[in-house]
Design an enzyme around this catalytic site. Structure first.
Site, short mmCIF file in Angstrom:
data_model
loop_
_atom_site.label_atom_id
_atom_site.label_comp_id
_atom_site.label_asym_id
_atom_site.label_seq_id
_atom_site.Cartn_x
_atom_site.Cartn_y
_atom_site.Cartn_z
N HIS A 176 -37.27 -45.67 1.13
CA HIS A 176 -38.42 -45.78 2.05
C HIS A 176 -39.52 -46.62 1.40
O HIS A 176 -40.04 -47.59 2.00
CB HIS A 176 -38.93 -44.38 2.39
CG HIS A 176 -40.17 -44.36 3.21
ND1 HIS A 176 -40.19 -43.98 4.54
CD2 HIS A 176 -41.46 -44.65 2.90
CE1 HIS A 176 -41.42 -44.06 5.01
NE2 HIS A 176 -42.22 -44.45 4.03
N GLU A 177 -39.87 -46.26 0.17
CA GLU A 177 -40.92 -46.99 -0.53
C GLU A 177 -40.48 -48.40 -0.89
O GLU A 177 -41.30 -49.32 -0.93
CB GLU A 177 -41.35 -46.23 -1.78
CG GLU A 177 -41.91 -44.83 -1.52
CD GLU A 177 -43.06 -44.82 -0.54
OE1 GLU A 177 -43.81 -45.83 -0.47
OE2 GLU A 177 -43.22 -43.82 0.18
N HIS A 204 -41.32 -50.70 1.97
CA HIS A 204 -42.71 -51.16 1.91
C HIS A 204 -42.89 -52.23 0.84
O HIS A 204 -43.50 -53.28 1.06
CB HIS A 204 -43.63 -49.99 1.58
CG HIS A 204 -43.77 -48.96 2.66
ND1 HIS A 204 -44.04 -49.30 3.97
CD2 HIS A 204 -43.70 -47.60 2.63
CE1 HIS A 204 -44.12 -48.19 4.70
NE2 HIS A 204 -43.91 -47.15 3.90
#
Length: 433
Positions: free
Chosen positions: A24-25, A28
């Site tokens: 998920h990170e 980003h």
């Protein structure tokens, strides 16, 4: 031994969840770097640093509290419009304004000379939108991949129009003791000689394609002699069954008992593989149910509170935290199900958690990713309208103005997380098998 398997399975599931958070990170981080935003940290977990290493301008590491993750991008909060870049006027308009100004200062402290084009707030609205969407998109993509493996590779459990077992006697579903004691009438299936393995080909002249279709036909033919054709040992066998009545749960409202036609068979359940279309259908159904759950989250959390501090049972379809999901993952691996069933159920749970995390982060409230996405979309709309009516560019949207609400929502999310952990420990949801 079973306890060790549960602990090992829970640890495995927890590690996989942490990997999902790391991805998920990474979503980003990848687009932040692609669009030139200076990113100083990539961390899995919160609190004190357990391990870290610098590569280029970014510190990569693990934190001691493995309940999330984050990346630090410079310039997430802009200076107040009218202030020189990098300088904040001290305001005396109130406590909230003071908090906002302090947060601006903290965000701008990391901005160095030459970073004017590398701050997050200065990026184009669509770039900010993509950066913030990339995190939830990773979770949603993982969910799609896991569901595709499950549906196309392993198959979903589907009830077949095939007899698995035949009940000997007719007993109303409302009766507590479901054992035959003698004297009860034979079920129509037992009376006509249906056997396990019989596949229904036709029922009352209607070709049978699914058990759902067969079930509705049986329920609607109470009190009649119905011609059927079953396939047994490679041969078609015509029979006539005298359908009786019985009290059974309604198909539409399981809590309601209705009097319907009754045959006395238990259908066979088997896994069937599907194609990409079934994956799309399953994801659409998952989206609908997840959105409904998010809309009813407040009342569901009331139920979690009552279960955590009272005697109420946990809702098996209610909210669950990382601890509870990991525990269920361990119980799945420790169950007596076949290995394929364990793997399929474990994979479904992992897919469902990733999907829920992705959808939750799309809620348009700060500090969630959806809050920043809403700000980017609002900025794009304002700038588009300004161009259409030939007005000056209104510039970036000042998301810092929403900080008071952000702090409130952050506190709410922390309380929710703590409540779920407590409930998952002291009144957990167990794997039903």
């Amino acid at each position: 031994m079973e306890t060790l398997i549960i602990l090992g399975g829970a640890l495995l599931f927890f590690v996989l969840l942490m990997l999902s958070i790391a991805l998920h990170e990474l979503g980003h981080l990848s687009f932040a770097k692609l669009f030139g935003v200076r990113t100083t940290q990539y961390m899995v977990g919160f609190g004190p640093t357990l391990w870290s290493r610098h590569k280029g301008e970014t510190e990569y590491g693990l934190k001691w509290i493995p309940l999330g993750g984050y990346i630090r991008m410079i310039g997430m909060l802009p200076p107040r419009k009218g202030d020189p870049e990098g300088h904040i006027r001290r305001s005396s308009t109130g406590r909230f304004q003071g908090l906002v100004d302090a947060a601006r200062e903290g965000a701008l402290e990391e901005v160095r000379p030459g970073d004017e084009d590398r701050v997050f707030y200065a990026k184009k609205w669509w770039q900010k939108l993509i950066i913030m969407f990339a995190g939830p998109a990773m979770n949603l993509m993982l969910a799609v991949i896991f569901f595709a493996i499950l549906i196309m590779g392993i198959g979903l459990v589907k009830t077949q129009p095939i007899v698995s077992s035949v009940s000997k006697c007719t007993i109303p579903s409302t009766q507590v003791d479901q054992q035959c004691k003698g004297g009860e009438p034979l079920t129509p299936a037992a009376a006509v000689g249906l056997k396990p393995g019989d596949r229904f080909l036709t029922y009352d002249g209607t070709k049978i394609d699914s058990y759902t279709q067969l079930q509705k036909l049986i329920r609607g033919s109470a009190g009649r002699a119905v011609p059927i054709v079953v396939r047994r040992d490679g041969k078609n066998l015509p029979l006539t069954v005298n359908v009786t009545q019985n009290q059974l749960p309604s198909l539409d409202k399981p809590d309601t008992i209705v009097t319907v036609g009754f045959l006395g068979i238990t259908p066979l359940q088997a896994r069937e593989r599907g194609g990409p279309g079934l994956v799309v259908t399953a994801m659409g159904d998952m989206t609908s149910r997840t959105v409904d759950s998010l809309l009813h989250m407040p009342q569901k959390m009331v139920g979690v509170f009552q279960a955590a501090f009272g005697h109420k049972k946990r809702d098996p379809n209610g909210p669950i935290g990382v601890v509870g999901a990991s525990r269920i993952g361990g119980e799945i691996l420790a169950s007596k199900s076949p290995v394929v069933e364990k793997f399929a159920t474990f994979l479904m749970l992992l897919a469902g958690i990733n999907f829920a995390v992705g959808m939750f982060n799309l809620i348009p409230l700060l500090p969630l990713d959806g809050g920043h996405m809403a700000g980017a979309l609002w900025e794009g709309l304002k700038r588009s309208i300004a161009r259409l009516i030939r007005r000056p560019d209104p510039g970036y949207v000042d998301v810092a103005k929403a900080l008071p609400l952000t702090y409130l929502m952050a506190a709410v999310f922390m309380v929710m997380g703590a409540l779920l952990i407590y409930a998952d420990v002291f009144n957990p949801i167990h794997f039903a098998g």
